[in-house]
Design a protein around this motif. Structure first.
Motif, PDB file in Angstrom:
ATOM      1  N   LEU A 372      13.582   9.981  15.802  1.00  0.00           N
ATOM      2  CA  LEU A 372      13.614   9.124  16.992  1.00  0.00           C
ATOM      3  C   LEU A 372      12.351   8.283  17.078  1.00  0.00           C
ATOM      4  N   SER A 373      11.218   8.867  16.669  1.00  0.00           N
ATOM      5  CA  SER A 373       9.977   8.104  16.703  1.00  0.00           C
ATOM      6  C   SER A 373      10.025   6.974  15.680  1.00  0.00           C
ATOM      7  N   VAL A 377      12.032   5.177  19.899  1.00  0.00           N
ATOM      8  CA  VAL A 377      12.555   5.558  21.203  1.00  0.00           C
ATOM      9  C   VAL A 377      11.384   5.978  22.082  1.00  0.00           C
ATOM     10  N   PHE A 383       7.710   4.005  19.385  1.00  0.00           N
ATOM     11  CA  PHE A 383       8.026   3.023  20.414  1.00  0.00           C
ATOM     12  C   PHE A 383       6.818   2.141  20.721  1.00  0.00           C
ATOM     13  N   VAL A 409      15.960  -2.441  15.856  1.00  0.00           N
ATOM     14  CA  VAL A 409      15.717  -1.138  16.472  1.00  0.00           C
ATOM     15  C   VAL A 409      17.062  -0.455  16.698  1.00  0.00           C
ATOM     16  N   LEU A 413      18.397   2.903  14.883  1.00  0.00           N
ATOM     17  CA  LEU A 413      18.740   4.043  15.734  1.00  0.00           C
ATOM     18  C   LEU A 413      20.083   4.621  15.306  1.00  0.00           C
ATOM     19  N   LEU A 417      20.429   8.457  14.178  1.00  0.00           N
ATOM     20  CA  LEU A 417      21.190   9.360  15.039  1.00  0.00           C
ATOM     21  C   LEU A 417      22.340  10.014  14.279  1.00  0.00           C
TER      22      LEU A 417
END
Lengths: 485, 100
Positions: A372-373, A377, A383, A409, A413, A417
């Motif tokens: 996620l980093s 996010v 982020f 982005v 993602l 995910l």
């Protein structure tokens, strides 16, 4: 010449001999070698910390410059090497060849990175970069009996040597233009006269050679194969360390020497940045091997870094410094999880990650946060890095590029995910529990902590980076206004 | 009378031959040889410019480039030996286990 200035490099070069000697004499047992390597790094870190901030200056006929900018990145390089040593400890039973020689190569590559962080001359830049890549070629092919590792090493060597050929030919052309390979003389020549076509060609050849190091788009062909075939600790080392070295060299050349020609390179870098981001993130979507996927994702990250570089502002350089720090903690977290998990789950195929959360909640959680980093996010490290880069792009008036960056982005993602979905919703093929060694566990906790701290408290780090950038010896400290000239 | 331009033309031709060799040849040893041509094109340019500027720096640069090129070919040949042991070929087109 002051020896104080090269203390860190001195310790690291001594340790190349120490690790090799330890291997030959068989002094610490094979599974204790990593402690010896970490001891060398700690010593280098102490020397770096003890260098008083005022002890800045040049050495070796001005070819080697120690400034705040270089010291900041030297610290980061030592952190990278430390994490890679922890990974190698986890990986060592899969490395059949001598382990001491592996650590020796790690230290020679680190030495090259430290030199590049302090480079003030095109020739020294060439030698430093070659030191990094030669060590990495051998490390990539280190699994001698695995055809994929050897093939990756060969591809890396051929494409890397072509890039070196471009770089050195460009250096020769720039030398012909200014009569020196020294950055300040080169800068003087650029400010004072017309730039002939040969020097412009030389400049773009040098850019091409560095584009290979950071895995930007027309020079990215080696990335997926090397990431898939090479031993995982080596992949982590080259994805963070080698990219960072290339970016530092680009900053020193573009901002220290060629800033007056900002109009010449701004658009080129912006277009390369857009192509790099789109290619990396689109190609990553269809991958089925996690290391290959991370290879394409690292191409995508190179695109963001190029966007910040193309801005030509001091905000852009700060953004690069922050992004590299965020990329370091996130990417090393992801690779440490891959190294720790791959032995038990059997391979780097994405299907092997099905149901990882049931087999090891700690590894799955760390991988989740790392991915996620990387995607960017909030409130994680990536982020803040992406935000700063997009701000720098907007400040430079490249709104089309910022739009593509924001779009990417979302793209990135998606595929990050997909891995997370496998980990938490998939059913494991083999439900056995994965054991994690305490050393790996502690390192993972520290890295995840770094992800959170960097994401939540940006200011102290940003101030540190900004003071490092102001405390540099570039020939022209003032940045032009954000408007393209 | 040979001027700087003549040397630079030869140097550029060497560089172009190096790139063409990499693109056309399929044997890995030949590709390594073509890469050497690229390095030597840079060497020739360095020497010619060093003469034109009456500056020794360019000649010193050549020694560094020769050293680096020697190291590069050493590593390259070592990996080529591993490759021919593992895959029994040195043809670049047949070395393609990694795809995706």
């Amino acid at each position: 010449m002051t020896w104080k200035l090269i203390g860190v490099e001195f310790v690291v070069s001594v340790w190349t001999i120490v690790t090799l000697g330890a291997d030959i004499l068989n002094l610490p047992r094979r599974n204790r070698l990593w402690l010896l390597a970490l001891a060398g790094l700690s010593l280098a870190a102490i020397v770096l910390a003890l260098q008083p901030p005022e002890s800045l200056g040049e050495s070796f006929q001005d070819m080697f410059v120690v400034d705040g900018f270089g010291r900041y990145f030297k610290g980061l390089f030592l952190v990278i090497a430390a994490v890679v040593i922890v990974m190698t400890r986890e990986f060592e039973d899969r490395l059949s060849a001598p382990l001491g020689a592996f650590y020796m190569l790690l230290f020679t590559a680190l030495l090259g990175m430290l030199i590049v962080a302090s480079v003030n001359d095109l020739l020294l830049l060439f030698v430093g970069l070659e030191l990094i890549t030669f060590s990495l070629y051998i490390m990539t092919a280190y699994l001698k009996t695995d055809p994929r590792s050897v093939e990756a090493g060969m591809k890396y060597l051929i494409i890397g040597s072509i890039a070196s050929g471009f770089l050195i030919y460009g250096v020769a052309l720039l030398y012909g233009f200014s009569g020196s390979t020294h950055f300040p003389s080169l800068h003087k020549a650029i400010v004072s006269g017309v730039i002939p076509l040969s020097a412009q060609a030389g400049f773009f050849f040098v850019l091409a050679g560095l584009g290979f190091k950071i895995a930007a788009v027309p020079f990215h062909l080696w990335v997926p194969d090397v990431y898939e075939g090479a031993p995982t600790p080596v992949v982590a080392f080259l994805s963070v360390g080698s990219k960072m070295a290339g970016i530092i060299a680009l900053v020193r050349i573009l901002y220290g020497v060629f800033l007056p020609l900002h109009g010449l390179w701004m658009d080129t870098l912006a277009i390369l940045s857009a192509a790099t981001m789109l290619y990396g993130n689109l190609a990553a979507i269809v991958q089925t091997n996690i290391k290959r996927l991370l290879g394409y994702s690292s191409i995508g990250h190179a695109g963001y870094l190029l966007m910040a570089l193309s801005s030509g502002s001091s905000l852009g350089v700060s953004a690069v410094g922050y992004y590299l720090l965020a990329y370091l903690v996130s990417n090393l977290t992801v690779f440490l999880v891959i190294v720790a998990a791959s032995k038990t789950i059997g391979g780097d195929h994405l299907e092997a990650y099905n149901g990882l959360s049931k087999r090891s909640p700690a590894l799955a959680g760390a991988l989740f946060l790392g991915l996620l980093s990387l995607a960017g996010v909030p409130p994680l490290a990536g982020f803040s890095g992406k935000l700063l880069i997009l701000l720098a792009g907007a400040q430079a008036g490249q709104l089309w590029l910022v739009t593509i960056g924001a779009l990417n982005v979302a793209l990135s993602l998606y595929y990050y995910l997909m891995i997370v979905k496998r980990m938490y919703l998939g059913t494991p093929i083999n439900p056995s529990v994965i054991r994690v060694h305490p050393v790996t566990h502690t390192t993972l906790i520290l890295l995840v902590l770094g992800i959170f701290v960097l994401g939540i408290f940006q200011n102290p780090f940003l101030q540190q980076i900004q003071s490092a950038i102001e405390n540099q010896q570039w020939t022209r400290p003032q940045f032009p206004n954000a408007e393209p000239p | 009378m040979l001027t700087l331009t003549h040397y630079l033309i030869v140097s550029a031709a060497l560089f172009a031959m190096g790139i063409a060799g990499i693109l056309i040849r399929r044997n890995i040893l030949m590709i390594l040889l073509a890469i050497e041509l690229m390095f030597n094109a840079a060497n020739l340019a360095f020497i010619a410019y060093a003469r034109a500027w009456a500056d020794l720096g360019g000649q010193i640069a050549v020694f560094f480039v020769i050293t680096v090129a020697a190291a590069e070919v050493t590593v390259g040949l070592a990996i080529a030996i591993l490759l021919s042991r593992q895959l029994n070929t040195l043809n670049a087109d047949e070395v393609s286990r990694l795809k995706g």
